[in-house]
Design a protein around this motif. Structure first.
Motif, PDB file in Angstrom:
ATOM      1  N   VAL A   8       0.860  -1.437   0.385  1.00 26.72           N
ATOM      2  CA  VAL A   8      -0.226   0.183   0.311  1.00 26.72           C
ATOM      3  C   VAL A   8       0.894   1.071   0.312  1.00 26.72           C
ATOM      4  O   VAL A   8       1.586   1.946   1.332  1.00 26.72           O
ATOM      5  N   PRO A   9       1.089   1.867  -1.125  1.00 26.82           N
ATOM      6  CA  PRO A   9       1.896   3.189  -1.715  1.00 26.82           C
ATOM      7  C   PRO A   9       0.383   4.368  -0.369  1.00 26.82           C
ATOM      8  O   PRO A   9      -0.356   4.457  -1.246  1.00 26.82           O
ATOM      9  N   CYS A  10       1.265   5.436   0.299  1.00 29.21           N
ATOM     10  CA  CYS A  10       0.307   6.228   0.996  1.00 29.21           C
ATOM     11  C   CYS A  10       1.438   7.736   1.336  1.00 29.21           C
ATOM     12  O   CYS A  10       2.502   7.097   1.751  1.00 29.21           O
ATOM     13  N   TYR A  11       0.621   7.984   0.705  1.00 30.37           N
ATOM     14  CA  TYR A  11       0.732   9.505   0.816  1.00 30.37           C
ATOM     15  C   TYR A  11       0.424  10.632   1.550  1.00 30.37           C
ATOM     16  O   TYR A  11      -0.661  10.871   0.733  1.00 30.37           O
ATOM     17  N   ASN A  12       0.279  10.835   2.525  1.00 29.28           N
ATOM     18  CA  ASN A  12      -0.506  11.826   3.355  1.00 29.28           C
ATOM     19  C   ASN A  12      -1.664  11.817   3.496  1.00 29.28           C
ATOM     20  O   ASN A  12      -2.754  11.776   3.213  1.00 29.28           O
ATOM     21  N   GLU A  13      -1.436  10.199   3.819  1.00 33.35           N
ATOM     22  CA  GLU A  13      -3.283   9.772   4.118  1.00 33.35           C
ATOM     23  C   GLU A  13      -3.695   8.975   5.650  1.00 33.35           C
ATOM     24  O   GLU A  13      -4.834   8.559   6.435  1.00 33.35           O
ATOM     25  N   GLN A  14      -3.142  10.370   7.016  1.00 33.10           N
ATOM     26  CA  GLN A  14      -3.514  10.286   8.063  1.00 33.10           C
ATOM     27  C   GLN A  14      -4.943  10.277   7.825  1.00 33.10           C
ATOM     28  O   GLN A  14      -5.372   9.113   9.143  1.00 33.10           O
ATOM     29  N   ASP A  42       5.716   4.574   3.013  1.00 35.71           N
ATOM     30  CA  ASP A  42       5.018   5.801   2.781  1.00 35.71           C
ATOM     31  C   ASP A  42       5.861   6.674   2.100  1.00 35.71           C
ATOM     32  O   ASP A  42       7.255   6.578   2.568  1.00 35.71           O
ATOM     33  N   ASP A  43       5.555   7.574   0.869  1.00 37.74           N
ATOM     34  CA  ASP A  43       6.322   8.185   0.081  1.00 37.74           C
ATOM     35  C   ASP A  43       6.160   9.773   0.420  1.00 37.74           C
ATOM     36  O   ASP A  43       5.785  10.556   0.420  1.00 37.74           O
ATOM     37  N   GLY A  44       7.424   9.799   1.431  1.00 39.65           N
ATOM     38  CA  GLY A  44       7.753  10.671   1.975  1.00 39.65           C
ATOM     39  C   GLY A  44       7.005  11.871   2.325  1.00 39.65           C
ATOM     40  O   GLY A  44       6.882  13.080   1.878  1.00 39.65           O
ATOM     41  N   ARG A  70      11.611  11.068   0.592  1.00 34.31           N
ATOM     42  CA  ARG A  70      10.901  12.081  -0.294  1.00 34.31           C
ATOM     43  C   ARG A  70       9.792  11.672  -0.737  1.00 34.31           C
ATOM     44  O   ARG A  70       9.623  10.088  -0.917  1.00 34.31           O
ATOM     45  N   ASN A  71       9.179  12.605  -1.002  1.00 33.16           N
ATOM     46  CA  ASN A  71       8.303  11.945  -1.607  1.00 33.16           C
ATOM     47  C   ASN A  71       8.937  11.550  -2.856  1.00 33.16           C
ATOM     48  O   ASN A  71       8.899  12.516  -4.033  1.00 33.16           O
ATOM     49  N   PHE A  72       8.394  10.863  -3.635  1.00 37.38           N
ATOM     50  CA  PHE A  72       8.593   9.939  -4.935  1.00 37.38           C
ATOM     51  C   PHE A  72       7.752   9.596  -6.096  1.00 37.38           C
ATOM     52  O   PHE A  72       7.665   9.233  -7.151  1.00 37.38           O
ATOM     53  N   GLY A  73       6.335   9.605  -5.617  1.00 37.71           N
ATOM     54  CA  GLY A  73       5.732   9.369  -6.253  1.00 37.71           C
ATOM     55  C   GLY A  73       4.992   8.108  -6.746  1.00 37.71           C
ATOM     56  O   GLY A  73       6.102   7.078  -6.030  1.00 37.71           O
ATOM     57  N   LYS A  74       3.997   7.913  -6.378  1.00 36.96           N
ATOM     58  CA  LYS A  74       3.157   6.853  -6.390  1.00 36.96           C
ATOM     59  C   LYS A  74       4.254   5.495  -7.115  1.00 36.96           C
ATOM     60  O   LYS A  74       4.163   4.045  -6.727  1.00 36.96           O
ATOM     61  N   GLU A  75       4.056   6.058  -8.042  1.00 42.80           N
ATOM     62  CA  GLU A  75       5.393   4.643  -8.926  1.00 42.80           C
ATOM     63  C   GLU A  75       6.141   4.172  -8.087  1.00 42.80           C
ATOM     64  O   GLU A  75       6.679   2.841  -8.388  1.00 42.80           O
ATOM     65  N   LEU A  97      -8.784   3.992   0.466  1.00 41.26           N
ATOM     66  CA  LEU A  97     -10.338   2.749   0.595  1.00 41.26           C
ATOM     67  C   LEU A  97     -11.601   3.541  -0.540  1.00 41.26           C
ATOM     68  O   LEU A  97     -12.739   2.276  -0.751  1.00 41.26           O
ATOM     69  N   GLN A  98     -10.685   3.157  -1.734  1.00 43.33           N
ATOM     70  CA  GLN A  98     -11.016   3.388  -3.256  1.00 43.33           C
ATOM     71  C   GLN A  98     -11.272   2.052  -3.676  1.00 43.33           C
ATOM     72  O   GLN A  98     -11.998   0.981  -4.966  1.00 43.33           O
ATOM     73  N   HIS A  99     -10.277   1.330  -2.961  1.00 42.45           N
ATOM     74  CA  HIS A  99      -9.808   0.425  -3.724  1.00 42.45           C
ATOM     75  C   HIS A  99     -10.836  -0.837  -2.783  1.00 42.45           C
ATOM     76  O   HIS A  99      -9.547  -1.037  -1.566  1.00 42.45           O
ATOM     77  N   LYS A 204      -8.069  13.829   0.626  1.00 44.25           N
ATOM     78  CA  LYS A 204      -7.487  14.896  -1.072  1.00 44.25           C
ATOM     79  C   LYS A 204      -6.851  13.848  -1.976  1.00 44.25           C
ATOM     80  O   LYS A 204      -5.513  13.346  -1.647  1.00 44.25           O
ATOM     81  N   THR A 205      -7.286  13.597  -3.077  1.00 50.13           N
ATOM     82  CA  THR A 205      -6.819  13.208  -4.156  1.00 50.13           C
ATOM     83  C   THR A 205      -5.216  14.591  -4.180  1.00 50.13           C
ATOM     84  O   THR A 205      -5.782  15.710  -4.793  1.00 50.13           O
ATOM     85  N   THR A 206      -3.932  13.717  -4.951  1.00 51.54           N
ATOM     86  CA  THR A 206      -3.468  14.393  -5.165  1.00 51.54           C
ATOM     87  C   THR A 206      -2.549  14.854  -6.382  1.00 51.54           C
ATOM     88  O   THR A 206      -1.567  15.628  -7.125  1.00 51.54           O
ATOM     89  N   TRP A 207      -4.121  14.117  -7.304  1.00 49.88           N
ATOM     90  CA  TRP A 207      -3.570  14.058  -9.068  1.00 49.88           C
ATOM     91  C   TRP A 207      -4.537  15.746  -9.232  1.00 49.88           C
ATOM     92  O   TRP A 207      -5.413  15.116  -9.381  1.00 49.88           O
ATOM     93  N   SER A 208      -2.902  16.581 -10.198  1.00 47.51           N
ATOM     94  CA  SER A 208      -4.027  17.514 -10.921  1.00 47.51           C
ATOM     95  C   SER A 208      -4.004  16.976 -11.909  1.00 47.51           C
ATOM     96  O   SER A 208      -3.776  16.552 -12.513  1.00 47.51           O
TER      97      SER A 208
HETATM   98  N1  UDP Z   1       0.341   8.501  -3.254  1.00 45.48           N
HETATM   99  C1  UDP Z   1       1.466   8.177  -3.176  1.00 45.48           C
HETATM  100  N2  UDP Z   1       2.391   9.324  -3.407  1.00 45.48           N
HETATM  101  C2  UDP Z   1       2.209  10.170  -4.374  1.00 45.48           C
HETATM  102  C3  UDP Z   1       0.860   9.970  -4.364  1.00 45.48           C
HETATM  103  C4  UDP Z   1       0.173   9.677  -4.400  1.00 45.48           C
HETATM  104  O1  UDP Z   1       2.049   6.934  -3.067  1.00 45.48           O
HETATM  105  O2  UDP Z   1       2.418  10.736  -4.778  1.00 45.48           O
HETATM  106  C5  UDP Z   1      -0.344   6.972  -2.991  1.00 45.48           C
HETATM  107  C6  UDP Z   1      -2.121   7.547  -2.304  1.00 45.48           C
HETATM  108  O3  UDP Z   1      -1.476   7.506  -1.068  1.00 45.48           O
HETATM  109  C7  UDP Z   1      -3.149   6.568  -2.104  1.00 45.48           C
HETATM  110  C8  UDP Z   1      -2.485   6.312  -3.742  1.00 45.48           C
HETATM  111  O4  UDP Z   1      -1.082   6.534  -4.146  1.00 45.48           O
HETATM  112  O5  UDP Z   1      -2.816   5.555  -1.686  1.00 45.48           O
HETATM  113  C9  UDP Z   1      -3.203   6.807  -4.843  1.00 45.48           C
HETATM  114  O6  UDP Z   1      -3.826   8.297  -4.687  1.00 45.48           O
HETATM  115  P1  UDP Z   1      -4.720   9.448  -5.486  1.00 45.48           P
HETATM  116  O7  UDP Z   1      -5.918   8.900  -4.113  1.00 45.48           O
HETATM  117  O8  UDP Z   1      -4.098  10.301  -4.459  1.00 45.48           O
HETATM  118  O9  UDP Z   1      -4.987   8.530  -6.278  1.00 45.48           O
HETATM  119  P2  UDP Z   1      -5.616   8.763  -7.487  1.00 45.48           P
HETATM  120  O10 UDP Z   1      -7.114   7.288  -6.691  1.00 45.48           O
HETATM  121  O11 UDP Z   1      -6.939   9.910  -7.746  1.00 45.48           O
HETATM  122  O12 UDP Z   1      -6.046   7.845  -8.454  1.00 45.48           O
END
Ligand code: UDP
Ligand code: MG
Length: 337
Positions: A8-14, A42-44, A70-75, A97-99, A204-208
């Motif tokens: 589970v990747p998490c970024y600011n998911e407190q 934890d992605d930073g 640091r924050n490397f991004g979800k990928e 919890l979207q999944h 909130k989603t981090t995708w702009s």
């Molecule tokens: N996430 C992450 N690093 C990032 C951005 C997001 O690990 O830089 C994680 C986030 O915590 C979540 C998942 O990727 O568990 C999906 O992110 P998000 O819900 O923001 O994206 P969406 O569901 O809108 O595609």
């Protein structure tokens, strides 16, 4: 007993993390015939996410975590999880919890039948704006047109991967990761299951839109060199047009003399050519930039903390671990299914 790791990747998911964990453990309690552990990455995060992960792993011996520097991004966070997960199968899911975790038993049962990659396909995108849906549609169309693999539509990162797939993904060490494409690229036996995407539980989603645009460019350029070919084609087409026009101008001048006129045509042609050239340069630049980024061969992520311990990289450490061994067969797939 099968060992399954949930990454589970998490970024600011407190706001959702504890809720997610509670819901997940409810589901996992029902699973008798396999041992499941969770690996949070934890992605930073800049909020209390890491603190919560520390607490969870202290409370539950089945919870592990890695914290990136640091924050490397979800990928990249997903790759960090895949690198660290050693189970017979790995399940990737989001922390928000979207999944829905309730689908895990079904995923595992398909895996046991012999599928290597059980992907969850979203059945509707109703929670998204019309614009976002249109863009997604267009993106899939273009990607499908230019690439040879069949791109799976509306299939995201929510999936179960057999260890063969995990090992394969670990081999792909490109910096600019378009994981969605990589899942397709590695191949193996895929099974698509439908599911409804839940609305985000909190946070909130981090995708702009800009990030999505970048992802789309990433997807195109990491998957295909078709845009480069397109520039060649454009160049060719424009040259042909120019030659035909040249004859028209020449014949005109020979037959009717050459009164100085044609400023508008000249401007149009010049601007058009300028546009085409800049576009081609831009496309070239996109690829060149990618070559530059890859040529630096930097690690894709850095782990700062792993299960309560600080991580120190030795100079000779390479995150690349090649797993080459044969394993028992799980089940025989009926090809007609
Ligand atoms: N996430 C992450 N690093 C990032 C951005 C997001 O690990 O830089 C994680 C986030 O915590 C979540 C998942 O990727 O568990 C999906 O992110 P998000 O819900 O923001 O994206 P969406 O569901 O809108 O595609
Ligand atoms: Mg989400």
């Amino acid at each position: 007993m099968d060992k399954i790791v949930i990454v589970v990747p998490c970024y600011n998911e407190q706001e959702v993390l504890r809720q997610f964990y509670a819901k997940l453990s409810n589901v996992l309690r029902e699973l008798q015939d396999c041992s499941v552990s969770c690996l949070f990455v934890d992605d930073g995060s800049t909020d209390a996410t890491l603190q919560i992960l520390r607490e969870l792993s202290a409370e539950d011996s089945n919870v592990h975590y890695r914290s990136l520097s640091r924050n490397f991004g979800k990928e990249s966070a997903m790759l960090a999880g895949l690198d660290a997960a050693n189970g017979d199968a790995v399940i990737l899911m989001d922390a928000d919890l979207q999944h829905p975790p309730e689908l895990i038993p079904e995923m595992i049962s398909w895996w046991r039948k012999g599928y290597d990659d059980v992907c969850m396909k979203r059945t509707d995108r109703r929670d998204e704006t019309i614009f976002k849906r249109m863009m997604a549609n267009l993106f899939y169309r273009v990607l499908q047109m230019v690439s040879r693999c069949t791109i799976q539509r509306n299939v995201g990162d929510f999936r179960l991967l057999d260890r063969r797939c995990v090992a394969a993904l670990r081999l792909v060490r490109e910096n600019q990761r378009f994981t969605k494409g990589l899942f397709t690229w590695i191949g193996f036996r895929k099974k698509e299951l439908p599911f409804h995407v839940q609305p985000r539980a909190a946070g909130k989603t981090t995708w702009s839109y800009f990030a999505l645009y970048n992802l789309a460019v990433e997807g195109l350029t990491s998957f295909t060199t078709a845009p480069l070919r397109l520039t060649t084609f454009l160049g060719l087409a424009v040259s042909l047009l120019a030659i035909s026009y040249m004859f028209i101008v020449l014949i005109n001048a020979l037959l009717y003399g050459d009164p100085v006129a044609g400023y508008p045509t000249l401007m149009t042609v010049m601007l058009f050519l300028g546009g085409v050239q800049l576009l081609s340069l831009g496309i070239l630049g996109e690829y060149l930039g990618r070559v530059f980024m890859e040529s630096k061969q930097r690690p894709i992520y850095l782990v700062a903390e792993a299960d309560g311990k600080d991580v120190l990289y030795a100079p000779e450490d390479s995150p690349e671990r090649r797993i080459v061994r044969s394993v028992e067969k799980r089940g025989q797939l009926d090809e007609t299914e």
